[in-house]
Design a protein around this motif. Sequence first.
Motif, short mmCIF file in Angstrom:
data_model
loop_
_atom_site.label_atom_id
_atom_site.label_comp_id
_atom_site.label_asym_id
_atom_site.label_seq_id
_atom_site.Cartn_x
_atom_site.Cartn_y
_atom_site.Cartn_z
N PRO A 1 -55.03 25.12 75.68
CA PRO A 1 -55.69 26.41 75.93
C PRO A 1 -56.74 26.70 74.86
O PRO A 1 -56.72 26.10 73.79
CB PRO A 1 -54.53 27.40 75.83
N LEU B 1 -66.32 27.43 73.27
CA LEU B 1 -66.56 28.46 74.27
C LEU B 1 -66.96 29.77 73.60
O LEU B 1 -66.35 30.20 72.63
CB LEU B 1 -65.30 28.71 75.10
N GLY C 1 -68.71 31.74 78.65
CA GLY C 1 -69.78 30.81 78.95
C GLY C 1 -69.21 29.48 79.41
O GLY C 1 -67.99 29.29 79.43
N SER C 2 -70.10 28.57 79.79
CA SER C 2 -69.66 27.26 80.27
C SER C 2 -69.28 26.30 79.15
O SER C 2 -68.72 25.24 79.40
CB SER C 2 -70.75 26.62 81.14
N ARG D 1 -69.95 21.06 74.79
CA ARG D 1 -69.09 19.90 74.52
C ARG D 1 -69.61 19.23 73.25
O ARG D 1 -70.67 18.65 73.26
CB ARG D 1 -69.10 18.94 75.69
N TYR E 1 -57.10 33.28 84.73
CA TYR E 1 -58.41 32.63 84.77
C TYR E 1 -58.27 31.30 85.50
O TYR E 1 -57.23 30.66 85.47
CB TYR E 1 -58.92 32.33 83.35
N GLN F 1 -60.12 27.51 85.46
CA GLN F 1 -61.03 26.70 84.66
C GLN F 1 -61.22 25.34 85.32
O GLN F 1 -60.25 24.61 85.55
CB GLN F 1 -60.51 26.51 83.23
N GLY G 1 -64.50 20.80 82.00
CA GLY G 1 -65.74 20.90 81.23
C GLY G 1 -66.45 22.22 81.35
O GLY G 1 -67.58 22.37 80.85
N LYS G 2 -65.83 23.21 81.97
CA LYS G 2 -66.45 24.53 82.14
C LYS G 2 -65.62 25.61 81.43
O LYS G 2 -64.47 25.40 81.07
CB LYS G 2 -66.56 24.88 83.64
N GLY G 3 -66.24 26.77 81.25
CA GLY G 3 -65.51 27.88 80.68
C GLY G 3 -64.61 28.53 81.70
O GLY G 3 -64.81 28.39 82.91
N PRO G 4 -63.57 29.23 81.25
CA PRO G 4 -62.67 29.92 82.18
C PRO G 4 -63.41 30.99 82.98
O PRO G 4 -64.26 31.70 82.45
CB PRO G 4 -61.63 30.55 81.25
N PHE H 1 -62.92 34.42 85.17
CA PHE H 1 -61.98 35.52 85.32
C PHE H 1 -61.55 35.69 86.78
O PHE H 1 -62.39 35.65 87.69
CB PHE H 1 -62.63 36.80 84.81
N LEU I 1 -55.27 29.38 83.99
CA LEU I 1 -54.83 29.85 82.69
C LEU I 1 -54.37 31.30 82.78
O LEU I 1 -54.99 32.12 83.44
CB LEU I 1 -55.97 29.78 81.67
N PHE J 1 -53.24 32.74 74.99
CA PHE J 1 -53.38 31.93 76.19
C PHE J 1 -52.16 31.05 76.39
O PHE J 1 -51.59 30.52 75.42
CB PHE J 1 -54.61 31.01 76.06
N SER K 1 -50.77 27.41 78.20
CA SER K 1 -51.35 26.07 78.21
C SER K 1 -51.95 25.69 79.57
O SER K 1 -52.60 24.66 79.68
CB SER K 1 -50.30 25.03 77.83
#
Lengths: 119, 114
Positions: A42, A90, A111-112, A115, B36, B38, B41-44, B46, B87, B104, B106
């Motif tokens: 997480p 993030l 945001g995305s 990396r 969330y 996810q 490779g991206k952000g969570p 909502f 998440l 958060f 896991s």
Amino acid sequence: DTEVTQTPKHLVMGMTNKKSLKCEQHMGHRAMYWYKQKAKKPPELMFVYSYEKLSINESVPSRFSPECPNSSLLNLHLHALQPEDSALYLCASSQVKSGGQASLNYGYTFGSGTRLTVV
Amino acid sequence: EDQVTQSPEALRLQEGESSSLNCSYTVSGLRGLFWYRQDPGKGPEFLFTLYSAGEEKEKERLKATLTKKESFLHITAPKPEDSATYLCAVQAPIYEGNFNKFYFGSGTKLNVKP
């Protein structure tokens, strides 16, 4: 605009390099956050800015240096990182109620991510 | 110690096979529980906020419920595009040194096969 924009999307840096991650939002949110996320784990909180002031620093090593130039921008300056710092970084933002309590209504907008790979 | 635990770690479903994801928490004085989604490779992204036991919220094929100790994310007739990591996060009481802090879980990695 309902997005948090992070740049760059990918970054490879050597252990002696200095680089910066950038985050921008135009939602009028007054709290902004940096999180670090390792694979299959997480997100872990690093820093919290509220009204452009550093509110929480979760014992992050000094090789990570946050900066909040204004209410829309958040930077994370990187210097002398280690390979174990490789992760997805993030940025998030949220509304803040008077008195500093984060708005609960919509959670964080993330945001995305960037990396980051340290070689 | 405050803790958020999600189960199962991973879940494989056939398209149309409904199921539930679990988030249990021991955070005292819960201020809000968040779900969330996810993608790799991206952000969570909502999904929901729940504030009090008994509350329910729905969005398309997803329904979130909250009790005093746990939350469930029910997925009805899932589609392959629902595949993602889900998440759960809880917000602790606001007091000095704990401003805006989220805990958060896991995550549960959901894979929906066509």
